[in-house]
Structures are given as structure tokens and as C-alpha cells.
Enzyme design. Structure first.
Site, mmCIF file in Angstrom:
data_model
loop_
_atom_site.group_PDB
_atom_site.id
_atom_site.type_symbol
_atom_site.label_atom_id
_atom_site.label_comp_id
_atom_site.label_asym_id
_atom_site.label_seq_id
_atom_site.Cartn_x
_atom_site.Cartn_y
_atom_site.Cartn_z
ATOM 1 N N GLU A 15 -38.379 -55.403 4.933
ATOM 2 C CA GLU A 15 -37.263 -54.241 5.794
ATOM 3 C C GLU A 15 -37.629 -54.040 7.325
ATOM 4 O O GLU A 15 -37.421 -53.004 7.195
ATOM 5 C CB GLU A 15 -36.236 -54.289 4.873
ATOM 6 C CG GLU A 15 -35.942 -54.990 3.394
ATOM 7 C CD GLU A 15 -34.774 -54.400 2.799
ATOM 8 O OE1 GLU A 15 -34.354 -54.885 1.682
ATOM 9 O OE2 GLU A 15 -34.464 -53.296 2.491
ATOM 10 N N GLU B 288 -36.069 -60.417 -2.601
ATOM 11 C CA GLU B 288 -34.655 -59.420 -2.914
ATOM 12 C C GLU B 288 -33.770 -60.185 -3.462
ATOM 13 O O GLU B 288 -33.361 -60.861 -1.746
ATOM 14 C CB GLU B 288 -34.532 -57.704 -2.752
ATOM 15 C CG GLU B 288 -35.849 -56.994 -2.810
ATOM 16 C CD GLU B 288 -35.208 -55.454 -1.334
ATOM 17 O OE1 GLU B 288 -34.742 -55.530 -2.116
ATOM 18 O OE2 GLU B 288 -37.223 -55.624 -1.388
#
EC number: 3.2.1.78
Length: 416
Positions: free
Chosen positions: A209, A313
């Protein structure tokens, strides 16, 4: 490294030859290149991994992921993150799911924290030996906030200036921040080495991220940049060259593009095996699907890399009380994101329910004909099949690193 340099030299020589040919009056369409033809066997056995020295199992596993979207069934691999590398956590998130559904997740994910010790890795080795896969992310202490522990990975103010990540590179001057970071890298290397000793392949997601602003390695919102690309490459060289470990598939894992496009800090095709974005949404829609929500199209962007893709995720965004319909995952992949090769559900946080063992309709998800579980995983080459023409440099046991955890320093080029 030598092969990578060789490829660059060949590309440069080819470009120069084309320019000379054009200058000499030879039309580009008339030029011919006489490269030796490769046999079908050579095409299917040459290294395809970012690490040219990757183990045969790592190469076979990546080929399997590449092939999954062509299947009619068993084409999306199931995964579950556990909240700690302990037997108790594995029992809670994995065995509890198996009791309920009759199926184990194919992938088990863990976060590498500072407190990890070698004894903790037994559960991962057991999962691998039973046919499962392993994915890891790192959640490192902020080197500029060393007393904060793993929780300091999140920044208190996402708009505040971010540090210069180049200070942490192996080639940078010694600082307290760099020392702390290198110790954390040694911890990661130790765990990857432990998996190598067991013959296990690791699906590694460094600096996940990074296109978001919420982690200390993430995008600086004032300058709209970070040096996460360079730090990712530094991790790559540390594992593959300094530690001489080749049991890794390298996953670039961007977040939803709230702050920057998914590929903002893509480290380059030669450093990536798979592209695995994270997404939390009740409907499992990626940014770009809802009108006016984002100028980016995350799915289109990650697929454009040509790499296998998966949800690194995933989970609900608001239905965090156990009411989320887990069938949404496979429904969305089947109808909207057919290139996705796996999903990996997070363990939840702050007493929020997210894990598969406590969601609704998980039995249907885990028994869907598209879903691969540990019980029906089939990536391993059949006996006698050749997976690579390049013998592993590690054998069954990895070479031992130096006493300090460092070998010769590989100097990755800083790109900007």
C-alpha cells in the site's frame, strides 16, 4: 544481475542496429532478426521469475498462477491472514474455518514483526508440508519513531511530510534509522531462510500500500511521491543477493488508489512476479467501478502489467459484525474480475469481525467449484516433470549468510 545487465545491453544494441539500418536506407519493415528458435520445452522451462535463480518450486508455483485464469474450475486460490505467527492464532483463524467448512484456506498469511523468533515458524512449515502456501508482509517499526513498535507503521497525520526512504538503503550512510531498518531486514531474511530450509516458497509483499499515505513508507501528499520503489528494490537485492535466498515470489501490493494510482511506485517488471492489490469493500468493487468515485481504474491498471493478479488483502468495509456475505468474493471475481487468481481475507482489527471463520455463507464460498483450498491445491509438478533448466543454487538447504546477516552489498540504482 548479469542476465539483467545482458538483457539491457541487448536491447541497447538492437536499438542501435535499428537506427543504423534506418540511416542506411533499410526500411524497418525489411529488417530481419535471426535469433535461434526456442523449442516448446525451452519456452516452458526457462526461468520466468523476477529472480532468475529462483528455486524450481518457486518457478512452478508462478507458472501455476499464470495458468489459473484459463481454467473452468479451481481457478481462484483461497487465503486467510492470521494475526500472529503462533499455533493459537493458526488454530483460531485456520482450523476453526476448517471445522466449520470442511476446507482449509490454501494460503496462510502472516505479518513479520520485530518479536518473531525462529521457533514460531513451525506452524508455517506444517501448513506448507500439508500442501498449503505462505504469504508474508512486513509491518516494520517506523525508523523515525523507534519507540512506537509495529503500531508506528501508521502515521498519525497522513498529510504530514514523509521521510526520505533513501536514507535506509544498503548503500546509504549509517544513521540510527538505517541501523534499525537493516535489523528489521535481517529479521525478515531469517524468516525467509527458515522457510527455505523447509523447502517452502514465500509469497512476499514488501512495503504494501505504498501508493497510500497512511504508512510511513507511503506517498507524501505534499510532494506526491515517495522512494518506496527504491526501497522495494533494496529489499529484493538484500534477500536474493546479500542473503542468497531464492525461495521467494515477489508481490507488488498497492492499496486502493485514494491517494495515488495503483502503479505509482511499481518497481519494474524485472522485480515483480505478481501484482496483488488490497481492497476492503462490502461489494468487493475496486476503485474505478462506481461512477465518480475515483479517476483511476485499479483493476485495469494492475492487469495492464501482464503479471498474475490477486487480492493481496480483502474484506468488508462496513459490515464488520459478522454479517458480511463471504460469497461476495467469488461472485465479484467471477462476474467482474476474472483475472484474479487468489483472494486473501484479513484477520480484522479492533474487535472487528472480518475473518472467514465468522462471516456468513463461508461454507458456500469455500466449496464453490472455482475456489482452490488446501485440500485440492494442485500446483506441484507431476513426478518426473522438468520445471527449470537452471539447477537451484541453494539445493534443499540455503547457503548460510555471514555472521552479521550481510554478504557482499549489491548496489541498486536509485531511480530519482
Amino acid at each position: 544481475m548479469a542476465e539483467h545487465i545482458g538483457r539491457r545491453r541487448f536491447i541497447g544494441a538492437a536499438a542501435g542496429a535499428i537506427a543504423l539500418g534506418a540511416a542506411g536506407g533499410i526500411a524497418l519493415g525489411q529488417q530481419q532478426w535471426f535469433a535461434p528458435e526456442q523449442t516448446a520445452e525451452e519456452e516452458t522451462t526457462k526461468p520466468i521469475t523476477a529472480d532468475p535463480a529462483a528455486t524450481p518450486d518457486a518457478q512452478a508455483l508462478l507458472r501455476w498462477f499464470k495458468e489459473l485464469p484459463t481454467r473452468d474450475a479451481r481457478r481462484v486460490v483461497s487465503g486467510q491472514q492470521i494475526d500472529d505467527i503462533t499455533a493459537a492464532s493458526y488454530e483460531y483463524f485456520v482450523e476453526k474455518l476448517a471445522v466449520r467448512t470442511g476446507k482449509h484456506p490454501a494460503i496462510v498469511g502472516v505479518m513479520v514483526r520485530d518479536a518473531w523468533t525462529r521457533a514460531d515458524s513451525k506452524i508455517l512449515v506444517d501448513h506448507w508440508k500439508r500442501g498449503g502456501l505462505i504469504t508474508m508482509d512486513i509491518h516494520p517499526t517506523n525508523p523515525w519513531n523507534p519507540t512506537g513498535g509495529p503500531s508506528s507503521a501508521w502515521v498519525p497525520d497522513a498529510k504530514a511530510a514523509k521521510p526520505d526512504l533513501r536514507m535506509l538503503l544498503s548503500t546509504s550512510d549509517s544513521t540510527p534509522q538505517r541501523t534499525l531498518w537493516r535489523k528489521q531486514m535481517e529479521k525478515l531474511g531469517d524468516l525467509v531462510e527458515e522457510m527455505a530450509s523447509a523447502g517452502a516458497v514465500v509469497m512476499l509483499r514488501p512495503l504494501h500500500e505504498g501508493n497510500g499515505s497512511w504508512f510511513w513508507w507511503g506517498q507524501d501528499m505534499a510532494s506526491r511521491k515517495t522512494f518506496a520503489r527504491d526501497l522495494y528494490r533494496d529489499v529484493f537485492y538484500y534477500i536474493t543477493q546479500t542473503r542468497n535466498l531464492h525461495n521467494v515470489l515477489w508481490l507488488y501490493s498497492p492499496g486502493a488508489s485514494w491517494d495515488g494510482p495503483a502503479l505509482s511506485y511499481y518497481p519494474g517488471s524485472e522485480y515483480v512476479d505478481m501484482v496483488c492489490p488490497t481492497r476492503y469493500d462490502d461489494d468487493m468493487l475496486m476503485l474505478g467501478e462506481r461512477t465518480g468515485e475515483s479517476p483511476n481504474n485499479d483493476y485495469k491498471d494492475v492487469v495492464s502489467t501482464g503479471k498474475p493478479v490477486g487480492f493481496g488483502e480483502c474484506g468488508p468495509s462496513t459490515k464488520l459484525d459478522g454479517s458480511w456475505d463471504a460469497r461476495t468474493i467469488i461472485k465479484r471475481i467471477r462476474e467482474t474480475y476474472p483475472a484474479m487468481t487468489y483472494f486473501h481475507v484479513w484477520h480484522g482489527w479492533e474487535n472487528k469481525i472480518m475473518e472467514l471463520a465468522r462471516d456468513k455463507y463461508t461454507e458456500e464460498l469455500m466449496n464453490d467449484p472455482w475456489v482452490v483450498t488446501r485440500e485440492n491445491i494442485d500446483w506441484r509438478p507431476k513426478p518426473g516433470a522438468t520445471t527449470t533448466t537452471r539447477p537451484s543454487t541453494t539445493g534443499s538447504q540455503p547457503p548460510k549468510p555471514s555472521a552479521t546477516g550481510r554478504g557482499s552489498v549489491i548496489r541498486p540504482q536509485v531511480t530519482r
